[in-house]
Design a protein around this motif. Structure first.
Motif, PDB file in Angstrom:
ATOM      1  N   GLU A  10     -27.869  39.550  -2.395  1.00  0.00           N
ATOM      2  CA  GLU A  10     -27.144  40.801  -2.043  1.00  0.00           C
ATOM      3  C   GLU A  10     -25.090  40.628  -1.922  1.00  0.00           C
ATOM      4  OE1 GLU A  10     -25.728  44.806   1.125  1.00  0.00           O
ATOM      5  OE2 GLU A  10     -27.602  44.712  -0.044  1.00  0.00           O
ATOM      6  N   ARG A  11     -24.676  40.221  -2.742  1.00  0.00           N
ATOM      7  CA  ARG A  11     -22.551  40.147  -2.547  1.00  0.00           C
ATOM      8  C   ARG A  11     -22.152  41.031  -2.962  1.00  0.00           C
ATOM      9  NH1 ARG A  11     -24.803  35.470  -0.917  1.00  0.00           N
ATOM     10  NH2 ARG A  11     -26.666  34.427  -2.118  1.00  0.00           N
ATOM     11  N   GLU A  12     -21.241  40.923  -2.421  1.00  0.00           N
ATOM     12  CA  GLU A  12     -19.428  41.292  -2.635  1.00  0.00           C
ATOM     13  C   GLU A  12     -18.744  40.789  -3.522  1.00  0.00           C
ATOM     14  OE1 GLU A  12     -17.496  45.162  -0.292  1.00  0.00           O
ATOM     15  OE2 GLU A  12     -18.770  43.833   0.253  1.00  0.00           O
ATOM     16  N   LEU A  13     -17.966  41.696  -4.522  1.00  0.00           N
ATOM     17  CA  LEU A  13     -16.839  40.782  -5.056  1.00  0.00           C
ATOM     18  C   LEU A  13     -15.743  41.693  -4.907  1.00  0.00           C
ATOM     19  CD1 LEU A  13     -19.544  41.219  -8.873  1.00  0.00           C
ATOM     20  CD2 LEU A  13     -18.807  39.011  -7.663  1.00  0.00           C
ATOM     21  N   PHE A  14     -14.428  40.503  -4.944  1.00  0.00           N
ATOM     22  CA  PHE A  14     -13.479  41.175  -4.599  1.00  0.00           C
ATOM     23  C   PHE A  14     -12.640  40.475  -5.619  1.00  0.00           C
ATOM     24  CE2 PHE A  14     -15.420  40.499  -0.316  1.00  0.00           C
ATOM     25  CZ  PHE A  14     -15.317  41.717   0.544  1.00  0.00           C
ATOM     26  N   PHE A  15     -12.127  41.919  -6.019  1.00  0.00           N
ATOM     27  CA  PHE A  15     -10.855  41.505  -6.818  1.00  0.00           C
ATOM     28  C   PHE A  15      -9.596  42.050  -6.499  1.00  0.00           C
ATOM     29  CE2 PHE A  15     -15.315  43.693  -8.489  1.00  0.00           C
ATOM     30  CZ  PHE A  15     -15.567  42.851 -10.094  1.00  0.00           C
ATOM     31  N   THR A  16      -8.697  41.091  -7.725  1.00  0.00           N
ATOM     32  CA  THR A  16      -7.137  41.228  -7.069  1.00  0.00           C
ATOM     33  C   THR A  16      -6.964  42.858  -7.166  1.00  0.00           C
ATOM     34  OG1 THR A  16      -6.736  39.879  -9.220  1.00  0.00           O
ATOM     35  CG2 THR A  16      -6.812  39.558  -7.365  1.00  0.00           C
ATOM     36  N   GLY A  69     -11.772  38.520 -18.785  1.00  0.00           N
ATOM     37  CA  GLY A  69     -10.338  39.357 -18.759  1.00  0.00           C
ATOM     38  C   GLY A  69      -9.916  39.876 -16.484  1.00  0.00           C
ATOM     39  N   PHE A  70     -11.252  39.706 -16.057  1.00  0.00           N
ATOM     40  CA  PHE A  70     -11.470  39.727 -14.022  1.00  0.00           C
ATOM     41  C   PHE A  70     -10.722  38.762 -13.581  1.00  0.00           C
ATOM     42  CE2 PHE A  70     -14.161  43.075 -16.438  1.00  0.00           C
ATOM     43  CZ  PHE A  70     -14.069  44.305 -15.854  1.00  0.00           C
ATOM     44  N   ARG A  71     -10.279  39.469 -12.531  1.00  0.00           N
ATOM     45  CA  ARG A  71      -9.324  38.121 -11.483  1.00  0.00           C
ATOM     46  C   ARG A  71      -9.880  38.531 -10.313  1.00  0.00           C
ATOM     47  NH1 ARG A  71      -3.439  38.689 -13.087  1.00  0.00           N
ATOM     48  NH2 ARG A  71      -2.963  37.822 -11.021  1.00  0.00           N
ATOM     49  N   PHE A  72      -9.981  37.540  -9.554  1.00  0.00           N
ATOM     50  CA  PHE A  72     -10.587  37.834  -8.534  1.00  0.00           C
ATOM     51  C   PHE A  72      -9.669  36.836  -7.451  1.00  0.00           C
ATOM     52  CE2 PHE A  72     -14.232  37.785 -11.280  1.00  0.00           C
ATOM     53  CZ  PHE A  72     -15.548  38.315 -10.746  1.00  0.00           C
ATOM     54  N   GLU A  73     -10.130  37.592  -5.886  1.00  0.00           N
ATOM     55  CA  GLU A  73      -9.501  36.959  -4.893  1.00  0.00           C
ATOM     56  C   GLU A  73      -9.478  35.786  -5.062  1.00  0.00           C
ATOM     57  OE1 GLU A  73     -10.105  38.673  -1.384  1.00  0.00           O
ATOM     58  OE2 GLU A  73      -9.005  40.879  -1.703  1.00  0.00           O
ATOM     59  N   ASP A  74      -8.702  34.694  -4.573  1.00  0.00           N
ATOM     60  CA  ASP A  74      -8.386  33.333  -4.589  1.00  0.00           C
ATOM     61  C   ASP A  74      -7.655  33.218  -3.460  1.00  0.00           C
ATOM     62  OD1 ASP A  74      -9.840  32.362  -6.416  1.00  0.00           O
ATOM     63  OD2 ASP A  74      -8.277  31.056  -7.573  1.00  0.00           O
ATOM     64  N   ASN A  75      -7.882  33.362  -2.009  1.00  0.00           N
ATOM     65  CA  ASN A  75      -7.590  32.754  -1.082  1.00  0.00           C
ATOM     66  C   ASN A  75      -8.471  31.703  -0.981  1.00  0.00           C
ATOM     67  OD1 ASN A  75      -9.594  34.058   0.879  1.00  0.00           O
ATOM     68  ND2 ASN A  75      -8.675  36.222   0.936  1.00  0.00           N
ATOM     69  N   ALA A  76      -8.165  30.997   0.351  1.00  0.00           N
ATOM     70  CA  ALA A  76      -8.773  29.448   0.386  1.00  0.00           C
ATOM     71  C   ALA A  76      -9.982  30.247   1.429  1.00  0.00           C
ATOM     72  CB  ALA A  76      -8.207  28.931   1.649  1.00  0.00           C
ATOM     73  N   LEU A  77     -10.820  30.769   2.300  1.00  0.00           N
ATOM     74  CA  LEU A  77     -11.936  31.545   2.794  1.00  0.00           C
ATOM     75  C   LEU A  77     -12.493  31.892   1.500  1.00  0.00           C
ATOM     76  CD1 LEU A  77     -13.181  31.416   5.546  1.00  0.00           C
ATOM     77  CD2 LEU A  77     -12.622  33.918   5.415  1.00  0.00           C
ATOM     78  N   ARG A  78     -11.774  32.913   0.699  1.00  0.00           N
ATOM     79  CA  ARG A  78     -12.820  33.262  -0.253  1.00  0.00           C
ATOM     80  C   ARG A  78     -13.069  32.910  -1.375  1.00  0.00           C
ATOM     81  NH1 ARG A  78     -13.473  38.838   0.606  1.00  0.00           N
ATOM     82  NH2 ARG A  78     -11.811  39.865   1.372  1.00  0.00           N
ATOM     83  N   LYS A  79     -12.238  31.327  -1.863  1.00  0.00           N
ATOM     84  CA  LYS A  79     -13.100  30.188  -2.966  1.00  0.00           C
ATOM     85  C   LYS A  79     -14.177  29.405  -1.928  1.00  0.00           C
ATOM     86  CE  LYS A  79      -8.932  28.932  -5.256  1.00  0.00           C
ATOM     87  NZ  LYS A  79      -8.240  28.025  -5.806  1.00  0.00           N
ATOM     88  N   LEU A  80     -13.921  29.178  -0.827  1.00  0.00           N
ATOM     89  CA  LEU A  80     -15.220  28.613  -0.138  1.00  0.00           C
ATOM     90  C   LEU A  80     -15.792  29.024   0.417  1.00  0.00           C
ATOM     91  CD1 LEU A  80     -15.536  26.036   1.717  1.00  0.00           C
ATOM     92  CD2 LEU A  80     -14.834  26.866   2.994  1.00  0.00           C
TER      93      LEU A  80
END
Length: 134
Positions: A10-16, A69-80
């Motif tokens: 179970e995961r959560e996707l965060f979009f911009t 064409g979807f874009r995800f939040e790209d802050n350092a914590l989410r990337k890691l």
């Protein structure tokens, strides 16, 4: 034997925030996938997904959405966090494909070989002909 509770994720996707309407479009797109559950997430820009790693991976799903064409939040914590999940799911998926050791059938064999190669606790240095002499 594979435990289905270990393969369910179970995961959560965060979009911009832009482009607008990504969450609704992604919800619509992901709803029809085989053995895949999707619902609105805890935040307005998120979706909660539930899948089995035998069929899907977070990395594969995100790459497919980015190609659309979807874009995800790209802050350092989410990337890691995503990179760590990618790695863990990849390792778990490949471990599921490994053949299971047959320890029950080979167990006795293994212990006999170990026993043959190690000295035993009751080893007697006395020559055999003198051990029986009384």
């Amino acid at each position: 034997m594979i435990n289905p509770f270990e393969t369910q994720k179970e995961r959560e996707l965060f979009f911009t925030d832009s482009p607008a309407g990504q969450v609704e479009r992604a919800l619509e797109l992901l709803t029809g996938l085989y053995e895949f559950k999707v619902e609105r997430g805890t935040q307005a820009n998120s979706l909660r997904i539930n899948y089995d790693i035998q069929h899907y991976s977070l990395e594969g799903l995100e790459h497919a959405l980015v190609d659309e064409g979807f874009r995800f939040e790209d802050n350092a914590l989410r990337k890691l966090g995503r990179k760590l999940i990618y790695y863990c799911e990849d390792v778990q998926y490949h471990n599921l494909k490994m053949p299971e050791w047959q320890t029950k059938t080979r167990g006795r064999e293994i212990f006999v070989k170990v026993y043959e190669h190690h000295s035993h606790g009751d080893h007697d240095e006395t020559p055999k002909e003198l051990r029986d002499f009384k």
